[in-house]
Design an enzyme around this catalytic site. Sequence first.
Site, PDB file in Angstrom:
ATOM      1  N   ASP A 141     107.852  72.642  71.262  1.00  0.00           N
ATOM      2  CA  ASP A 141     107.602  71.484  70.384  1.00  0.00           C
ATOM      3  C   ASP A 141     108.516  70.323  70.755  1.00  0.00           C
ATOM      4  OD1 ASP A 141     106.405  70.079  68.296  1.00  0.00           O
ATOM      5  OD2 ASP A 141     107.801  70.861  66.788  1.00  0.00           O
ATOM      6  N   LYS A 144     106.010  66.250  75.082  1.00  0.00           N
ATOM      7  CA  LYS A 144     104.772  66.936  75.472  1.00  0.00           C
ATOM      8  C   LYS A 144     104.629  67.096  76.989  1.00  0.00           C
ATOM      9  CE  LYS A 144     104.883  66.998  71.260  1.00  0.00           C
ATOM     10  NZ  LYS A 144     105.581  68.173  70.672  1.00  0.00           N
ATOM     11  N   ASP A 169     102.950  73.600  69.929  1.00  0.00           N
ATOM     12  CA  ASP A 169     102.505  72.668  68.889  1.00  0.00           C
ATOM     13  C   ASP A 169     101.922  71.408  69.529  1.00  0.00           C
ATOM     14  OD1 ASP A 169     102.075  71.689  66.311  1.00  0.00           O
ATOM     15  OD2 ASP A 169     104.047  70.744  66.202  1.00  0.00           O
ATOM     16  N   ASN A 170     101.138  70.692  68.761  1.00  0.00           N
ATOM     17  CA  ASN A 170     100.631  69.358  69.146  1.00  0.00           C
ATOM     18  C   ASN A 170      99.785  69.375  70.406  1.00  0.00           C
ATOM     19  OD1 ASN A 170     103.870  68.778  68.241  1.00  0.00           O
ATOM     20  ND2 ASN A 170     102.262  67.744  67.077  1.00  0.00           N
ATOM     21  N   GLU A 199     100.855  67.153  61.339  1.00  0.00           N
ATOM     22  CA  GLU A 199     101.712  67.207  60.161  1.00  0.00           C
ATOM     23  C   GLU A 199     101.515  66.018  59.215  1.00  0.00           C
ATOM     24  OE1 GLU A 199     102.739  67.685  63.355  1.00  0.00           O
ATOM     25  OE2 GLU A 199     104.446  66.414  63.882  1.00  0.00           O
TER      26      GLU A 199
HETATM   27  N1  SAM Z   1     110.371  71.617  66.086  1.00  0.00           N
HETATM   28  C1  SAM Z   1     110.766  70.548  65.168  1.00  0.00           C
HETATM   29  C2  SAM Z   1     110.158  70.830  63.808  1.00  0.00           C
HETATM   30  O1  SAM Z   1     108.962  71.184  63.762  1.00  0.00           O
HETATM   31  O2  SAM Z   1     110.849  70.675  62.803  1.00  0.00           O
HETATM   32  C3  SAM Z   1     110.333  69.190  65.655  1.00  0.00           C
HETATM   33  C4  SAM Z   1     110.770  68.869  67.070  1.00  0.00           C
HETATM   34  S1  SAM Z   1     110.400  67.195  67.524  1.00  0.00           S
HETATM   35  C5  SAM Z   1     108.654  67.147  67.562  1.00  0.00           C
HETATM   36  C6  SAM Z   1     110.815  67.187  69.258  1.00  0.00           C
HETATM   37  C7  SAM Z   1     112.313  67.205  69.544  1.00  0.00           C
HETATM   38  O3  SAM Z   1     112.520  67.606  70.886  1.00  0.00           O
HETATM   39  C8  SAM Z   1     113.018  65.860  69.415  1.00  0.00           C
HETATM   40  O4  SAM Z   1     114.074  65.977  68.498  1.00  0.00           O
HETATM   41  C9  SAM Z   1     113.538  65.541  70.814  1.00  0.00           C
HETATM   42  O5  SAM Z   1     114.796  64.885  70.811  1.00  0.00           O
HETATM   43  C10 SAM Z   1     113.629  66.921  71.418  1.00  0.00           C
HETATM   44  N2  SAM Z   1     113.441  66.992  72.867  1.00  0.00           N
HETATM   45  C11 SAM Z   1     112.459  66.395  73.577  1.00  0.00           C
HETATM   46  N3  SAM Z   1     112.502  66.736  74.864  1.00  0.00           N
HETATM   47  C12 SAM Z   1     113.550  67.599  74.996  1.00  0.00           C
HETATM   48  C13 SAM Z   1     114.093  68.323  76.086  1.00  0.00           C
HETATM   49  N4  SAM Z   1     113.556  68.222  77.306  1.00  0.00           N
HETATM   50  N5  SAM Z   1     115.164  69.110  75.865  1.00  0.00           N
HETATM   51  C14 SAM Z   1     115.693  69.214  74.619  1.00  0.00           C
HETATM   52  N6  SAM Z   1     115.210  68.569  73.539  1.00  0.00           N
HETATM   53  C15 SAM Z   1     114.146  67.767  73.729  1.00  0.00           C
HETATM   54 MG    MG Z   2     105.289  69.224  66.755  1.00  0.00          MG
END
Ligand code: SAM
Ligand code: MG
Length: 214
Positions: A141, A144, A169-170, A199
């Site tokens: 998640d 993407k 997800d997504n 969501e």
């Molecule tokens: N799983 C969470 C929830 O449902 O409560 C939501 C996660 S949110 C959609 C995506 C998160 O992934 C963001 O906070 C972003 O900073 C982090 N993120 C994106 N790419 C990443 C990566 N390559 N490594 C670590 N974190 C990453």
């Molecule tokens: Mg998501």
Amino acid sequence: TGSTRPERILAAVQRKATKGDARSVVNTIDQYCRYQEWAMNVGDEKGAILDSIVCEVKPSVMLELGTYCGYSTVRIASMLPPNARLLTLEFNPAYAAVARQVIAWAGVEDKVVLIEGPSGDWIPKMKEEFGVTSFDLVFLDHWKDRYLPDTKLMEECGLLRTGSILLADNVICPGTPEYLEYVRGSPRYESKYFRSHLEYTRVEDGLEKSVFLG
Ligand code: SAM
Ligand code: MG
């Protein structure tokens, strides 16, 4: 207001959720994000599908890619069997700081290891740094465009065993077309779509559950 959205979500938790009650933390965040400001948590509707898959798989070692405020972390951790561990990765330090407090408020910190940094750097170190043999379940998640490269990286690093499950997800909104094409087309996976909604909206989105066949 000078505060960030994650800080406002944390403030809502501290104001309204019962300390030590994971369900109350989850419900408080859902209320806030449905009625005050939208946020990218997996949310209540897809969260129920996530819960049922965690309950069915009963993972001992699980990985979450993308912690954000810790909403899904709390949701997953509260469903884990005793002695199970959830490793969760977040590369934004401000989000990680909020998530640590949300996880502690929910009382699930003993089950959770929150790792700060990019997935591409940490996945190759999971075995040596955290003593992981393989993951029983992985919740994807994060951003993407990282689903597919990180899946291939987990394969290369031997972090998936026959029967390991990827839950993404997504896959419709915002969408992960290259990832979907890969897990649906590869003979190494058996893949199934769970239709739901983005969501806190009525827009179609869903989860893709893919069993690694080895
Ligand atoms: N799983 C969470 C929830 O449902 O409560 C939501 C996660 S949110 C959609 C995506 C998160 O992934 C963001 O906070 C972003 O900073 C982090 N993120 C994106 N790419 C990443 C990566 N390559 N490594 C670590 N974190 C990453
Ligand atoms: Mg998501």
